[in-house]
Design an enzyme around this catalytic site. Structure first.
Site, PDB file in Angstrom:
ATOM      1  N   LYS A   1      -1.891  -3.690 -12.404  1.00 56.61           N
ATOM      2  CA  LYS A   1      -1.068  -4.839 -11.961  1.00 56.61           C
ATOM      3  C   LYS A   1      -1.176  -6.022 -12.908  1.00 56.61           C
ATOM      4  O   LYS A   1      -1.652  -7.107 -12.540  1.00 56.61           O
ATOM      5  CB  LYS A   1      -1.456  -5.251 -10.534  1.00 56.61           C
ATOM      6  CG  LYS A   1      -1.268  -4.152  -9.505  1.00 56.61           C
ATOM      7  CD  LYS A   1      -1.480  -4.673  -8.098  1.00 56.61           C
ATOM      8  CE  LYS A   1      -1.362  -3.581  -7.054  1.00 56.61           C
ATOM      9  NZ  LYS A   1      -2.496  -2.645  -7.032  1.00 56.61           N
TER      10      LYS A   1
ATOM     11  N   LYS B   1      -3.915   8.165  -9.280  1.00 55.36           N
ATOM     12  CA  LYS B   1      -3.803   6.744  -9.609  1.00 55.36           C
ATOM     13  C   LYS B   1      -5.189   6.184  -9.920  1.00 55.36           C
ATOM     14  O   LYS B   1      -6.120   6.328  -9.136  1.00 55.36           O
ATOM     15  CB  LYS B   1      -3.203   5.981  -8.429  1.00 55.36           C
ATOM     16  CG  LYS B   1      -3.012   4.494  -8.692  1.00 55.36           C
ATOM     17  CD  LYS B   1      -2.240   3.827  -7.568  1.00 55.36           C
ATOM     18  CE  LYS B   1      -3.122   3.297  -6.477  1.00 55.36           C
ATOM     19  NZ  LYS B   1      -3.931   2.123  -6.825  1.00 55.36           N
TER      20      LYS B   1
ATOM     21  N   THR C   1       0.803 -11.189 -24.098  1.00 57.17           N
ATOM     22  CA  THR C   1      -0.416 -10.457 -23.722  1.00 57.17           C
ATOM     23  C   THR C   1      -0.073  -9.186 -22.955  1.00 57.17           C
ATOM     24  O   THR C   1      -0.648  -8.118 -23.208  1.00 57.17           O
ATOM     25  CB  THR C   1      -1.329 -11.374 -22.871  1.00 57.17           C
ATOM     26  OG1 THR C   1      -1.631 -12.526 -23.640  1.00 57.17           O
ATOM     27  CG2 THR C   1      -2.611 -10.668 -22.477  1.00 57.17           C
TER      28      THR C   1
ATOM     29  N   PRO D   1       3.880 -13.168 -21.460  1.00 61.49           N
ATOM     30  CA  PRO D   1       4.583 -11.972 -21.955  1.00 61.49           C
ATOM     31  C   PRO D   1       3.915 -11.319 -23.164  1.00 61.49           C
ATOM     32  O   PRO D   1       3.764 -10.095 -23.205  1.00 61.49           O
ATOM     33  CB  PRO D   1       5.973 -12.524 -22.304  1.00 61.49           C
ATOM     34  CG  PRO D   1       6.169 -13.661 -21.352  1.00 61.49           C
ATOM     35  CD  PRO D   1       4.806 -14.298 -21.216  1.00 61.49           C
TER      36      PRO D   1
ATOM     37  N   ARG E   1       0.563   5.784   6.104  1.00 65.47           N
ATOM     38  CA  ARG E   1      -0.407   6.156   7.136  1.00 65.47           C
ATOM     39  C   ARG E   1       0.204   7.247   8.006  1.00 65.47           C
ATOM     40  O   ARG E   1       1.144   6.984   8.762  1.00 65.47           O
ATOM     41  CB  ARG E   1      -0.755   4.928   8.013  1.00 65.47           C
ATOM     42  CG  ARG E   1      -1.494   3.818   7.255  1.00 65.47           C
ATOM     43  CD  ARG E   1      -2.892   4.285   6.853  1.00 65.47           C
ATOM     44  NE  ARG E   1      -3.622   3.286   6.072  1.00 65.47           N
ATOM     45  CZ  ARG E   1      -3.679   3.263   4.737  1.00 65.47           C
ATOM     46  NH1 ARG E   1      -3.025   4.160   4.018  1.00 65.47           N
ATOM     47  NH2 ARG E   1      -4.404   2.366   4.117  1.00 65.47           N
TER      48      ARG E   1
HETATM   49  O1  C5P Z   1      -6.279   3.587   0.824  1.00 60.18           O
HETATM   50  P1  C5P Z   1      -4.815   3.258   0.721  1.00 60.18           P
HETATM   51  O2  C5P Z   1      -3.915   4.416   1.073  1.00 60.18           O
HETATM   52  O3  C5P Z   1      -4.457   1.970   1.436  1.00 60.18           O
HETATM   53  O4  C5P Z   1      -4.619   3.001  -0.848  1.00 60.18           O
HETATM   54  C1  C5P Z   1      -3.480   2.379  -1.356  1.00 60.18           C
HETATM   55  C2  C5P Z   1      -3.635   2.179  -2.832  1.00 60.18           C
HETATM   56  O5  C5P Z   1      -2.421   1.613  -3.313  1.00 60.18           O
HETATM   57  C3  C5P Z   1      -4.742   1.230  -3.254  1.00 60.18           C
HETATM   58  O6  C5P Z   1      -5.305   1.772  -4.448  1.00 60.18           O
HETATM   59  C4  C5P Z   1      -4.042  -0.074  -3.567  1.00 60.18           C
HETATM   60  O7  C5P Z   1      -4.652  -0.788  -4.611  1.00 60.18           O
HETATM   61  C5  C5P Z   1      -2.677   0.409  -4.025  1.00 60.18           C
HETATM   62  N1  C5P Z   1      -1.565  -0.509  -3.876  1.00 60.18           N
HETATM   63  C6  C5P Z   1      -1.209  -1.092  -2.664  1.00 60.18           C
HETATM   64  N2  C5P Z   1      -0.146  -1.955  -2.592  1.00 60.18           N
HETATM   65  C7  C5P Z   1       0.580  -2.215  -3.684  1.00 60.18           C
HETATM   66  C8  C5P Z   1       0.260  -1.620  -4.915  1.00 60.18           C
HETATM   67  C9  C5P Z   1      -0.829  -0.752  -4.958  1.00 60.18           C
HETATM   68  O8  C5P Z   1      -1.844  -0.824  -1.649  1.00 60.18           O
HETATM   69  N3  C5P Z   1       1.645  -2.989  -3.604  1.00 60.18           N
END
Ligand code: C5P
Length: 243
Positions: A67, A38, A74, A72, A180
């Site tokens: 994100k 990502k 753009t 719309p 986590r």
């Molecule tokens: O380090 P961590 O596991 O928290 O990373 C989560 C990733 O997912 C980050 O890059 C964050 O920008 C992205 N993300 C998020 N929540 C969302 C969409 C994307 O944490 N709803």
């Protein structure tokens, strides 16, 4: 549960680093195990499409997590640019159907993901935003806008995966950040609505976005492998009780 996704694509590793050199190091370290990466705002602003092209050329899948949220017209024209680079998934805030429709109309082979409510938003932040109803209500509503607009799926916390499966079935992707593992010992960070890999998959998530639990680990590759093992056994034995 979708059992057709290759194991190596279950984890989408968040390349939250400032330079292409660091991003490429991570792709080289993890690329034999993790097949999905990502690129988010920080790295994209620093390195742009040349890095995106490099990752795709390595044979990996890529989620471009910028994100989008704009008028719309753009968002549609921006998505047209994204679609020219072999990006597999790209994110748009799932706030209005018109914006989401503009995105899907121009996305070509790129799947659009509607971001429902950020996983860093807890009850306190939700109240601060001033929306009536619960976080779950908002996630359900926004996922509905995304799917009605033809999105490939949604980004949500794994805590909402089960309610989304109940509401809208199984024919779309649920991508969940805020993962986590039980072994994650770096304390509390900005993520609020978190879950372990096994529970997330059992709840109906298809892909897990993982950043810091891997990047901050002493042995990142081993953590990634352990997380994928956990996913694999959950896919094979979904009914087993998860801790
Ligand atoms: O380090 P961590 O596991 O928290 O990373 C989560 C990733 O997912 C980050 O890059 C964050 O920008 C992205 N993300 C998020 N929540 C969302 C969409 C994307 O944490 N709803």
């Amino acid at each position: 549960m979708n059992t057709t996704i290759p194991l190596r694509e279950r984890i989408i590793f968040a390349l939250d680093v400032p330079t292409a050199d660091q991003a490429k190091d991570w792709v080289r370290v993890l690329g034999g195990t993790v097949g999905y990466f990502k690129v988010g705002l920080q790295l994209f602003l620093a390195e742009g499409f040349p890095l995106v092209d490099w990752i795709v050329d390595q044979g990996h899948k890529l989620m471009l997590d910028l994100k989008f949220h704009d008028i719309p017209q753009t968002v549609g024209l921006t998505m047209r640019e994204v679609a020219r680079h072999g990006v597999h998934l790209a994110t748009v805030h799932a706030h209005t159907t018109a914006m989401l429709r503009a995105a899907t109309a121009e996305a070509g082979d790129t799947g659009v993901l509607g971001v429902t409510v950020l996983t860093s938003v807890g009850e306190e932040e939700h109240r601060e935003l001033g929306f009536p109803g619960s976080i779950e209500d908002m996630v359900r509503a926004r996922a509905g806008y995304a799917l009605a607009a033809g999105c490939a799926g949604v980004v949500a916390s794994a805590r909402e995966a089960a309610l989304l499966r109940n509401a809208y079935g199984h024919d779309y992707l649920i991508v969940t950040p805020g993962i986590r593992p039980a072994s994650h010992t770096h304390g509390k960070d900005d993520q609020r609505r978190v879950m372990t890999p096994a529970k997330a998959i059992a709840a109906g998530a298809d892909h897990l976005v993982v950043g810091r639990p891997i990047s901050q680990a002493e042995k990142p590759l081993e953590v990634a492998e352990a997380m994928l093992e956990e996913v694999d056994s959950t896919v094979k034995e979904p009914a087993k009780k998860r801790t």
